[in-house]
Structures are given as C-alpha cells and as structure tokens.
Design a protein around this motif. Sequence first.
Motif, short mmCIF file in Angstrom:
data_model
loop_
_atom_site.label_atom_id
_atom_site.label_comp_id
_atom_site.label_asym_id
_atom_site.label_seq_id
_atom_site.Cartn_x
_atom_site.Cartn_y
_atom_site.Cartn_z
N ALA A 606 0.84 -1.21 0.00
CA ALA A 606 0.00 0.00 0.00
C ALA A 606 0.87 1.25 0.00
CB ALA A 606 -0.91 0.00 1.23
N THR A 607 0.51 2.21 -0.85
CA THR A 607 1.27 3.46 -0.91
C THR A 607 0.80 4.40 0.20
OG1 THR A 607 -0.31 4.52 -2.39
CG2 THR A 607 1.46 3.22 -3.41
N ALA A 608 1.62 5.42 0.47
CA ALA A 608 1.26 6.40 1.48
C ALA A 608 -0.03 7.11 1.11
CB ALA A 608 2.40 7.42 1.65
N GLU A 609 -0.21 7.34 -0.21
CA GLU A 609 -1.43 8.01 -0.67
C GLU A 609 -2.66 7.13 -0.42
OE1 GLU A 609 1.35 7.70 -2.39
OE2 GLU A 609 2.05 9.77 -2.47
N GLU A 610 -2.52 5.82 -0.67
CA GLU A 610 -3.64 4.91 -0.45
C GLU A 610 -4.01 4.83 1.02
OE1 GLU A 610 -3.11 1.67 -4.10
OE2 GLU A 610 -1.91 1.47 -2.28
#
Length: 617
Positions: A606-610
């Motif tokens: 998971a990305t920081a944005e997600e």
Amino acid sequence: MMQSRTHTCGELRIGDVGKNVTLAGWLENMRIVSGSLAFIVLRDFYGTTQIVAETPEMLEKFREITKESTIQVSGVVRERSSKNPKQETGDIEVVPEKVTVLGRCRYNELPFEINRSREADEQTRLKYRYLDLRNPAVKNNIILRCQVVAALRRAMTDHGFLEITTPILTASSPEGARDYLVPSRKHPGKFYALPQAPQQFKQLLMTAGFDRYFQIAPCFRDEDARGDRSPGEFYQLDMEMAFATQEDVFAVLEDVLPPVFAKYGTYSRASKAPFVRIPYNEALEKYGSDKPDLRIDLVAVDVTDTLADCGFGPFASKKDITDENGSVTGTEDTKVDIKAVVVSGFNGTRKFIEKTLADVEVQAGAKPYWFRVDENGEFVGGIAKFVTPLKDKVTAKLNLKPGDFVGIASGKKTQAQKTAGVLIKTMGAAVPGHMDKEQYAFCWIVDFPMYEIGEESGELEFCHNPFSMPKGGLETLEKAEKGEIDPLTITADQYDLVVNGIELSSGAVRNHDPEIMVKAFELVRLGEEDVKKRFPAMYNAFCYGAPPHAGIAPGIDRMVMLLAGEDSIREIIPFPMNKNAQDVMMGAPSEVTQQQLDELHIKSTATAEEIAKDSEN
C-alpha cells in the motif's frame, strides 16, 4: 468496607419503604424544581430509581455532578406521593443522605442523549458504542441474544449433542467467500486462515466417532455488509449428526427452534412441525425466490403460453433475424418467460402503482408490467390493450375477478422469476390483506441442483456446496459422465431453512464416500489429485471409514435480528463493524509497525497516498 450497593435500581418496591439502602449507577437526568428540590433519575443495568434532593445542600452536591457520571447514593426509601405506573420502581423514591461520585463523566456534552441514541447517525453510535449500549432499548437486544443462545444450548444438550469447540487458526479453504489470512511468524511465507465455517472440522468429528456435535461457532468471511449480514465475523448454531439423514436434521430443528421463536420473538406465533417443504425449482417458479416469505399469500403463475403472442414486444416468443441490409431473413426463439402475480382487493391509485413498480424495477433490474380488472370485469391501465383480445383466456388462466391487479414479469427465465419474486414481496407488504405479518413462517427449501453452468466460465460448476451428497449417489454421477442424463438435472441432499423471507441456514447430507466425492469433482474437471490437494484431511479421513452424516448451521445473528424485530443485524451485535468492515471505536483495521511486519516476513504494498485516502474514509 461498605459494599457498593444493597439493592439495584430496578429492585425496590412499596414493601421496601423505610429501609436504609445504598444504590449505585449512572446519573441519567436531574429536574430542578426549586432551590431546595430536585428529582434525579439513577440508572443501572436493572432499571431506574427516582432520587429526591430536598435540601439546598444536597441539591448543590447533585449540581456538581455531570450527567452519566457513576455515583453511589445512600438514603431512605419512602412512598411516592405521585406514583409512576410505567416505571417498575414507580411506587417509591429514595431520599439521599450521602452521595459519592464513583466515576465522573468529564464531558458536559454527550455525543447523543442516551435514551435517544438510536436517533443518532450510525457512525457516531458505533464510535461511542459503550454509550449506545447504556440505552435500555439497545441493551435489551444484547440481553435477548444472551437468552436465546442459552436456550439453544439447553435444547441442543437435551437432544444429546456435545458442545465441542473447533480451531480458529486453520488452513485456507475455498468456502465461497474471501478468507481472513493470518501470517505465520514461525513459518515464513505461510498463512493461517480464520475459518469461514467449521465445516471440515465437524465432519472430521463425525469420522472420529462423535455422534452429535454442536457449538455456537464464530465464523469469519471477508465480504460486504448488508442489512442481514455483518462483515467480518458472525456466529452460527453449528451442528452435525452421524448416521443421520435429512429427516433427522429436520426433526431436531423443528423441535428446537419453534419454542425459542414463540418465547423470545416479537411475534408470539411460529410455525409448528412439520415445516412446509418446497423443492428449489418450485420455489423459484411459484415465489420467484429460494427464500420465500410465506406470510405473503401471493404467488407467481406462468403465463408464457397465454401471452407470448399478444402483440406486446417484450412478450414476443420470436424475433426477426435481419441481414446487414436490414432485410428479414428469418426468426429465432427469444426464450422469454412471462410470470403473472395477481393481487386481489386492490384499490391503489395510479401514482401508487407507478411508484411501487418503479421500486420493483430498481430491486429486480427489469421493468414489470401491469393491468387491472375494473368493477365491470374489463381490463384497464398498463398493457390492457394488448391482453384484452385474450381476455377470456387470461381470465380463466388467472381466475381473475373485478378488483384484481395483475403485475407481470418477463425476460429470460431467471430474470422473470426474480422480477416476479420482487413483485410478490413488494405488493404483498404494500397492499392490505396479503401479509400476515405477526408470525414466524418457516419452510424448508429442498432438492437443490448439484450443478449449474457458471456465468463467467460457461462450464459446469458446483451450484452450492460441493460436499453435498448427490441424490442417487455414484450411479447418478456415472450416468451423467456417460451422457445418459444431463448433469444439470442432478439434485443434492441439500436444504435451506427460511423464515419470513430470510435464509436462516443451509445444510446438507454430506458426501462421505471418497469414490463418490472424486466422481462429483471429476464432472467439474477436477481429478482425485485435486481433491487430495484441496481437502487432504477430509479426504484421508473418509478413506478410513466415515459414517453417513448430515448437519446444518442456523445463523445466530440473523435469528436474534428476527426475534428482536430489527431490520439491521448490527442492532443485535454487541460491538459491530460498520458497512466498510471498520471498527471505528477501536480503530480497526489499523496500521502496524515495520518491526511487526518484519517479524512476520511480509511487506505491505500500500502506498502512502492509499493509506491516507483510506484514513480519510
């Protein structure tokens, strides 16, 4: 040391007048009458008691206490001059001599008024669930749940069943929904799964020689929420019987459930044994659903042969085939099914009809049609002009009379059945006289198809439970393999228990014979090695001589929801998740540290944005 209380807040009666008592609970409300008189409501788990402050000094002590603080009150019981017949302790009140704050509420404003918490939005209620549960109306649902579970345990024990708990950490297995996976610290790259049901374990118990098993089993499925299904976890009355048939399972539940529903239900009437039995295909044809609500007296009637060529386009039995120039080159069968639902005694307005049928269209995904029979016996409204030329034929087929409303569903068979089912439920609930609501109407749905053609694959697949015993056993499967019979005609010894249009449970006589099991899987292109790989414990255990066995697992949450008369299953779960499978009170699911991930040999993609976007939601 003095005990916290001598009595509960729901205990004192007129016979206690003159006693010195000590109560403890939450300060629910205070009504100040003057500078030296106030009436206080003290609440605990058991009820409420009125406290009367009659001096300026005592009133000042109560003024300093915030609502919902827990307090201890010692004083004398006296008879109330103005009694409250709606309150169990309404004949008495307590004059306090001492007040002690046990746990101060540090907020002057609450997220919602406790006794009106059900009017708050759901997210707020779930975030402050510990306050929501102080509301007697909410608390009573949880008490009901406890009483029902206790009654079920007693009944199952009385029927000779042993309560045996099965593992929570187990292996992933295809059960029809997504698993919740638990990474293993000691075994890198491997995972446990939380059980979607104790299915394999209870069958292994039968193979191990236990005769009658049950448990109030926790089950875990990663699936979306809806009104009658909670995401994450749910509980079921799981049971299995050795050397048993379908009839044995039916006999147990028909003896166990009706008394529980009659005693604890919102409605005092419940079906008595034997419950109505409806074959699966008949249920779809007659009720448009495999979960019929038998409180409704409406049914669907097939009118395909009667209306197919009435001139109304959606009912046409054939359609033209055209070439690239638009010229008609022939016709083909449209395979349209037409179902009619007759509603007698109908006097709804045109506006009512349009709104109701619009709701049906939204739910069914297809447009229903209609016409009415007026006081002179003429067909009017809707598609009346198309069916009027066939008036005598239609009237005889549907036994029509003045005042009847006819709703019509059409399309491919499954769509026509679905639309008819929604028509039945919607009109049955909306038109007076067609629904006997004040009861629990049980039925068994039996003779489920063993196989179906998969919508995505276009090939033969298991229709429901692959571990169900096919009727006719090995001989039937071999005939299908040889092409002597259509595998789609094979039915299974599988059954659903339905009450008031809600599926309470699925069950089956199990396929306990390895040879029959392998043959059943071969028809869906899976061989013996596939069965051994997917279900090693069960396959191997059956090779050591398994008894015939059968079982079922009624859902506890749905059962209590029905008994409480609630529309949402979250109302009867102590600490439910929201519709997005989040525990907003505890903050789950939550992020974990990198150290925890490293210990488990896993990495989050998971990305920081997600993560940030999910946190916002």
